[in-house]
Design a protein around this motif. Structure first.
Motif, PDB file in Angstrom:
ATOM      1  N   LEU A  88     -29.215  55.462  14.622  1.00 28.75           N
ATOM      2  CA  LEU A  88     -28.882  56.162  13.375  1.00 28.75           C
ATOM      3  C   LEU A  88     -27.422  55.968  12.997  1.00 28.75           C
ATOM      4  CD1 LEU A  88     -31.020  59.330  13.754  1.00 28.75           C
ATOM      5  CD2 LEU A  88     -31.143  57.677  11.908  1.00 28.75           C
TER       6      LEU A  88
ATOM      7  N   GLN B  71     -37.148  64.436  12.686  1.00 30.31           N
ATOM      8  CA  GLN B  71     -38.006  63.720  13.633  1.00 30.31           C
ATOM      9  C   GLN B  71     -37.907  64.370  15.010  1.00 30.31           C
ATOM     10  OE1 GLN B  71     -38.483  59.312  14.014  1.00 30.31           O
ATOM     11  NE2 GLN B  71     -37.410  59.669  15.937  1.00 30.31           N
TER      12      GLN B  71
ATOM     13  N   HIS C 161     -32.453  62.602   1.107  1.00 30.05           N
ATOM     14  CA  HIS C 161     -33.664  63.249   1.626  1.00 30.05           C
ATOM     15  C   HIS C 161     -33.121  64.294   2.600  1.00 30.05           C
ATOM     16  CE1 HIS C 161     -37.150  64.033   3.973  1.00 30.05           C
ATOM     17  NE2 HIS C 161     -36.996  63.096   4.860  1.00 30.05           N
TER      18      HIS C 161
ATOM     19  N   ARG D  88     -41.206  65.405   5.401  1.00 32.05           N
ATOM     20  CA  ARG D  88     -41.466  63.983   5.328  1.00 32.05           C
ATOM     21  C   ARG D  88     -41.454  63.511   3.888  1.00 32.05           C
ATOM     22  NH1 ARG D  88     -40.095  63.494   9.608  1.00 32.05           N
ATOM     23  NH2 ARG D  88     -41.195  62.994  11.505  1.00 32.05           N
TER      24      ARG D  88
ATOM     25  N   MET E 145     -22.869  50.161  18.674  1.00 30.84           N
ATOM     26  CA  MET E 145     -24.248  50.524  18.357  1.00 30.84           C
ATOM     27  C   MET E 145     -24.751  49.779  17.113  1.00 30.84           C
ATOM     28  SD  MET E 145     -26.178  53.784  16.851  1.00 30.84           S
ATOM     29  CE  MET E 145     -25.854  53.042  15.271  1.00 30.84           C
TER      30      MET E 145
ATOM     31  N   GLY F 233     -29.239  63.591   8.383  1.00 27.03           N
ATOM     32  CA  GLY F 233     -28.733  63.332   9.729  1.00 27.03           C
ATOM     33  C   GLY F 233     -28.036  61.991   9.801  1.00 27.03           C
TER      34      GLY F 233
ATOM     35  N   TYR G   3     -23.435  60.785  10.535  1.00 29.15           N
ATOM     36  CA  TYR G   3     -22.731  59.919  11.491  1.00 29.15           C
ATOM     37  C   TYR G   3     -21.599  59.155  10.806  1.00 29.15           C
ATOM     38  CZ  TYR G   3     -26.813  60.393  14.603  1.00 29.15           C
ATOM     39  OH  TYR G   3     -27.811  60.868  15.399  1.00 29.15           O
TER      40      TYR G   3
ATOM     41  N   ASN H  33     -33.435  67.365   4.431  1.00 30.84           N
ATOM     42  CA  ASN H  33     -34.317  68.395   4.990  1.00 30.84           C
ATOM     43  C   ASN H  33     -33.550  69.322   5.931  1.00 30.84           C
ATOM     44  OD1 ASN H  33     -34.015  66.648   7.116  1.00 30.84           O
ATOM     45  ND2 ASN H  33     -36.092  65.840   7.027  1.00 30.84           N
TER      46      ASN H  33
ATOM     47  N   ALA I 166     -32.151  68.879   8.607  1.00 30.38           N
ATOM     48  CA  ALA I 166     -32.617  68.787   9.996  1.00 30.38           C
ATOM     49  C   ALA I 166     -32.599  67.351  10.479  1.00 30.38           C
ATOM     50  CB  ALA I 166     -34.053  69.315  10.102  1.00 30.38           C
ATOM     51  N   TYR I 167     -32.542  67.241  11.794  1.00 23.95           N
ATOM     52  CA  TYR I 167     -32.916  65.995  12.467  1.00 23.95           C
ATOM     53  C   TYR I 167     -34.417  66.132  12.668  1.00 23.95           C
ATOM     54  CZ  TYR I 167     -27.919  65.715  13.424  1.00 23.95           C
ATOM     55  OH  TYR I 167     -26.554  65.661  13.303  1.00 23.95           O
TER      56      TYR I 167
ATOM     57  N   ILE J 150     -35.620  57.633   7.781  1.00 28.85           N
ATOM     58  CA  ILE J 150     -36.662  57.304   8.738  1.00 28.85           C
ATOM     59  C   ILE J 150     -37.929  58.061   8.347  1.00 28.85           C
ATOM     60  CG2 ILE J 150     -35.181  56.746  10.708  1.00 28.85           C
ATOM     61  CD1 ILE J 150     -35.734  59.640  11.635  1.00 28.85           C
TER      62      ILE J 150
HETATM   63  C1  TPP Z   1     -27.497  57.008  17.335  1.00 29.55           C
HETATM   64  C2  TPP Z   1     -28.750  57.802  17.422  1.00 29.55           C
HETATM   65  N1  TPP Z   1     -28.689  59.080  17.862  1.00 29.55           N
HETATM   66  C3  TPP Z   1     -29.812  59.822  17.929  1.00 29.55           C
HETATM   67  C4  TPP Z   1     -31.019  59.291  17.586  1.00 29.55           C
HETATM   68  C5  TPP Z   1     -32.287  60.122  17.704  1.00 29.55           C
HETATM   69  N2  TPP Z   1     -32.842  60.433  16.385  1.00 29.55           N
HETATM   70  C6  TPP Z   1     -33.902  59.775  15.915  1.00 29.55           C
HETATM   71  S1  TPP Z   1     -34.411  60.346  14.446  1.00 29.55           S
HETATM   72  C7  TPP Z   1     -33.197  61.501  14.390  1.00 29.55           C
HETATM   73  C8  TPP Z   1     -33.093  62.435  13.225  1.00 29.55           C
HETATM   74  C9  TPP Z   1     -32.435  61.815  12.026  1.00 29.55           C
HETATM   75  O1  TPP Z   1     -32.176  62.742  11.033  1.00 29.55           O
HETATM   76  P1  TPP Z   1     -32.327  62.394   9.516  1.00 29.55           P
HETATM   77  O2  TPP Z   1     -31.621  61.134   9.218  1.00 29.55           O
HETATM   78  O3  TPP Z   1     -31.913  63.587   8.753  1.00 29.55           O
HETATM   79  O4  TPP Z   1     -33.894  62.103   9.344  1.00 29.55           O
HETATM   80  P2  TPP Z   1     -35.119  63.158   9.482  1.00 29.55           P
HETATM   81  O5  TPP Z   1     -35.621  63.039  10.880  1.00 29.55           O
HETATM   82  O6  TPP Z   1     -34.603  64.518   9.175  1.00 29.55           O
HETATM   83  O7  TPP Z   1     -36.129  62.701   8.493  1.00 29.55           O
HETATM   84  C10 TPP Z   1     -32.412  61.434  15.536  1.00 29.55           C
HETATM   85  C11 TPP Z   1     -31.243  62.288  15.787  1.00 29.55           C
HETATM   86  C12 TPP Z   1     -31.049  57.948  17.169  1.00 29.55           C
HETATM   87  N3  TPP Z   1     -32.180  57.338  16.836  1.00 29.55           N
HETATM   88  N4  TPP Z   1     -29.895  57.238  17.063  1.00 29.55           N
END
Ligand code: TPP
Ligand code: MG
Length: 571
Positions: free
Chosen positions: A433, A492, A485, A571, A78, A461, A465, A487, A489-490, A407
């Motif tokens: 991610l 987005q 940052h 955000r 990936m 999030g 990983y 939050n 949560a995931y 993000i």
């Molecule tokens: C490998 C992978 N798995 C899942 C996703 C789907 N995805 C996009 S944004 C996101 C949330 C990321 O969480 P975080 O880094 O905490 O950022 P936040 O959205 O909380 O600002 C996910 C799981 C992805 N883009 N890539």
């Protein structure tokens, strides 16, 4: 093999150790003395590849990565995909045992393949599995040459274990061919002259750029063209293309300036369609152009020169009036020259008046953003705007480099003064991610030699990983400040679920399922300390943020990584 690698100007070899490249590994440390390349130990192949991606964008040259041919490459795939989508060179190698007669236990069978590169062939620019050392020497040069020729991309060499480990029978006849780099192609001069005519004659020309700056000169060339035209610039941020506080920077007014444009020059775009269209998926997936029906669109870049079919990273087809193939950074001086030649004194007065208007618009938008950043200043959880403002207050007088952000965290681009080629390092490319933490570490490693202060705003999030990136940062003394940052949560995806529940009118009560990271809350400071990284947090009181960041910056300036966990809003 090490002799060949040493001619390639590879500073580092990122890896997670594995037996089917034990030959090269041993030769690198004992014959090569662990220098050029020097090994970076990574706890996951994805970390190794992402570090290489972040490093290459700062340093302007590839890092080498080596991993197990099957399992390691599966782990790393990936991250390799991100680099491919981001058009970033990585010098990747894998081990393989080609001859079935030489494979011993079952793991040597599970770690071998007829064609291990098949797994990633759709998203590397070139690969090979050399059958002799001479073949390796030539393919090693070819691989490097291909990787660094725009449009750049990762390459992969599969190294047979027998070739790595056995004595060299024919040393005298082996030759290392010289590496000659391909001179990046310049756009056709007649086409550039025509583009210049349209740009100079236009009332409201707009320059949109994305992956324009390939070297430290890129930003200067972009500034020269924009200033010659006194026109609006929209920077999509794939690279550090244009100073954020340049008066002609109208990125924050993208929709408005594209709507007014009569000529658009789109430079090294990743996604021209998204940059020039209104996109919505809240009711149903819908698009419409932001530009007028008669707006002339000209593209300049290497994008059209090389694409592959399976993965759809080329984005939606956008009809244009003229598509000029050529490396933008190499082509811009000729274009700017043509533009300057066409501007007489009368035209210059008109262009200067336009520049003045754009500067006024830039300044009033900046004021507006500064004031909106103060909304909820003392709120808990801490606003991302405050997080970014507090961070900037700590670093603005240093030689800083923002090597990555969470993000959707766009406050730095709107609030901070990005004016150096390394102020910003772009994003993942493939939106895969687990990029931000290791790519930021790789970029910070490149910055280290230049004495720059690297900072990354880090999503919770994303870090989950690849948390062991922190160990690599500590082990290799990589000075980087991670500001979480967090939050919890995931977020987005939480927002996407909210949109879905709205669409189906089922309420948001269950939207936290599968999208939040609570119960238990992750204590990132403890995680970081466990990996040997200085850490503070979780910080929930905004008044504590500044002092914590100040202490962490002091640690980073000593040459070590640090992490500050901040409980933030969405955000
Ligand atoms: C490998 C992978 N798995 C899942 C996703 C789907 N995805 C996009 S944004 C996101 C949330 C990321 O969480 P975080 O880094 O905490 O950022 P936040 O959205 O909380 O600002 C996910 C799981 C992805 N883009 N890539
Ligand atoms: Mg999050």
């Amino acid at each position: 093999m090490v002799d060949v690698l040493k001619t390639l100007d590879l500073e580092y070899l990122a890896m997670n150790p594995a037996s089917n490249f034990r030959g090269v590994h041993e030769a690198v440390i004992n014959y090569g003395m662990n220098a050029r390349p020097e090994i970076l130990t990574c706890a996951h192949e994805e970390i190794a590849f992402s570090m290489a991606q972040g490093y290459a964008k700062i340093e302007g040259k590839p890092m080498a990565v080596i991993c197990h041919g099957t399992v390691g490459l599966q782990h790393g795939a990936m991250a390799l995909y991100n680099a491919w989508c981001d058009r970033v060179p990585i010098y990747a190698m894998i081990g393989n045992i080609v001859d079935a007669d030489k494979r011993l236990q079952i793991f040597e069978w599970t770690h071998s393949a007829i064609d291990p590169a098949a797994l990633v062939r759709d998203f590397v620019k070139w690969d090979d599995q050399p059958a002799s050392l001479q073949h390796f020497a030539e393919s090693a040069m070819r691989a490097y040459k291909i990787a660094v020729t725009p449009p750049m991309g990762p390459v992969l060499l599969s190294l047979d274990a027998e070739l790595q480990e056995n004595p060299i029978p024919d040393r005298d006849r082996l030759r290392i061919p010289a590496l000659t780099r391909v001179i990046p192609s310049v756009g056709d001069s007649a086409a550039l002259a025509e583009a210049a005519r349209y740009l100079v004659a236009a009332d409201n020309p707009v320059l949109i750029c994305d992956r324009m700056a390939r070297t430290a000169d890129g930003m200067t060339r972009m500034v020269e063209l924009a200033e010659a035209l006194q026109c609006a610039v929209v920077d999509m941020g794939g690279r550090m293309n244009f100073p954020s506080r340049h008066p002609l920077n109208q990125t924050g007014s993208r929709v408005a300036v594209i709507a007014q444009a009569d000529v658009i020059l789109a430079i090294e775009m990743n996604d021209l369609f998204a940059a020039t269209h209104f996109l919505s998926d809240r009711i149903e997936r819908a698009t419409r152009p932001l530009y007028k029906p008669d707006t002339r669109i000209i593209t300049l870049g290497s994008r059209d020169l090389f694409i592959k079919s399976n993965y759809q990273d080329f984005g939606r087809f956008n009809a244009v009036d003229m598509a000029i193939a050529g490396d933008a950074e190499a082509s811009l001086p000729a274009l700017t020259e043509q533009v300057r030649r066409l501007i007489n004194a009368r035209r210059k007065t008109a262009l200067d008046a336009r520049g003045k208007q754009l500067a006024d618009a830039h300044h009033s938008l900046t004021e507006q953003i500064r004031s909106s950043a103060t909304i909820g200043w003392d709120a808990r959880p801490i606003t991302t705007a405050r997080l970014c403002a507090e961070l900037y207050a700590q670093i603005q007088h240093e030689d800083w480099s923002l090597v990555g952000t969470g993000i959707n965290v766009t406050w730095p681009m709107r609030l901070w003064n990005f004016d150096k080629p390394y102020s910003w390092n772009g994003s993942s490319g493939g939106s895969g991610l687990g990029y931000n933490a290791p790519a930021s570490a790789g970029a910070a490693l490149a910055n280290k030699r230049h004495g720059r202060l690297s900072v990354a705003i880090q999503g919770d999030g994303d870090l989950l990983y690849v948390p062991s990136t922190l160990w690599t940062a500590a082990h290799h003394r990589i000075p980087i400040l991670y500001v979480m940052h967090n939050n919890r949560a995931y977020n987005q995806e939480y927002m996407y679920l909210q949109a879905m529940t709205n669409r189906h009118n089922r309420g948001v009560t269950n939207a936290h399922l599968g999208t939040t990271i609570t119960d238990p809350n992750v204590d990132f400071a403890t995680v970081a300390k466990g990996f040997g990284v200085y850490a503070e947090g979780p910080i929930s009181d905004p008044a504590d943020l500044g002092p914590a960041l100040q202490r962490a910056v002091a640690v980073v300036k000593r040459g070590e990584p640090a992490l500050v966990d901040v409980l933030t809003d969405q955000r």
